[in-house]
Design a protein around this motif. Sequence first.
Motif, PDB file in Angstrom:
ATOM      1  N   ARG A 190       0.798  -1.284  -0.006  1.00  0.00           N
ATOM      2  CA  ARG A 190      -0.023   0.059  -0.085  1.00  0.00           C
ATOM      3  C   ARG A 190       0.912   1.377   0.019  1.00  0.00           C
ATOM      4  NH1 ARG A 190      -5.290   0.686   1.012  1.00  0.00           N
ATOM      5  NH2 ARG A 190      -6.154   2.706   1.267  1.00  0.00           N
ATOM      6  N   HIS A 194       1.498   3.870  -2.865  1.00  0.00           N
ATOM      7  CA  HIS A 194       1.022   5.367  -2.728  1.00  0.00           C
ATOM      8  C   HIS A 194       2.146   6.110  -3.030  1.00  0.00           C
ATOM      9  CE1 HIS A 194      -1.042   8.449   0.420  1.00  0.00           C
ATOM     10  NE2 HIS A 194      -1.022   8.774  -0.751  1.00  0.00           N
ATOM     11  N   LYS A 198       2.285   9.425  -5.712  1.00  0.00           N
ATOM     12  CA  LYS A 198       2.607  10.663  -5.346  1.00  0.00           C
ATOM     13  C   LYS A 198       3.689  11.362  -6.193  1.00  0.00           C
ATOM     14  CE  LYS A 198       2.620  10.097  -0.762  1.00  0.00           C
ATOM     15  NZ  LYS A 198       3.067  10.423   0.591  1.00  0.00           N
TER      16      LYS A 198
END
Length: 218
Positions: A190, A194, A198
């Motif tokens: 995760r 992520h 970003k």
Amino acid sequence: MSDLTASVLETKNGFHVDGYEKISYDFTFLDGVFNVENRQLAECYQKWGRVLAVTDMNVFDVYGEQIEKYFQHYNLDLKVHKTKIGEKAKTIPTFLSIVDSMTEFGIYRKNRLGAYHAPIHTFLDFTFLRTLPTAQIRNGFAELIKISSCSHLPTFDLLDRYCEQLISTGFGRTDGAPTEVRDAADKINREGIHEMLKLETPNLHEIGLDRVIAYGHT
């Protein structure tokens, strides 16, 4: 998916065009994406009533029956294009064979050659790691090292702590894998994804080439 909104205005000496493209897509963590109890994937295709699946031959050999049963369960007509995806298979004939399947399926677009659009929805199913060769799990592990060493120390520390256990258990997805390892794997996956998003989201068209995630590339 993308949605382009544009307008043209007449000016004193000519015309002025303004255009804005909205890019929107989702990522969902879902173990067992082809489990008939999980209808999320099927719901993406129900308004069309049919599916063209492009898949690696090895993947189809392992999961083909399950894929077919899944779409049959939801009354979705399925056409499967099987292909090789190794480096030696990245050729124009391979590419054109996929285009031919699109044509046979009834997908007629002027921009089929060379155009790329992000998928509307990506399902992240880590149970596929159960059948992935260990060498390829190590390849993915190396990518996580690259991302985390550049931008997320807690993820790097988890990779360091559970290194061989993650690799030997397919990131906690094999039968009998310790709960602790699976929990660590879920956190790593995760956070790694992520961080990647970003870093990449400000550069969706890859106009900027000076990218943190290109660390180690030559």
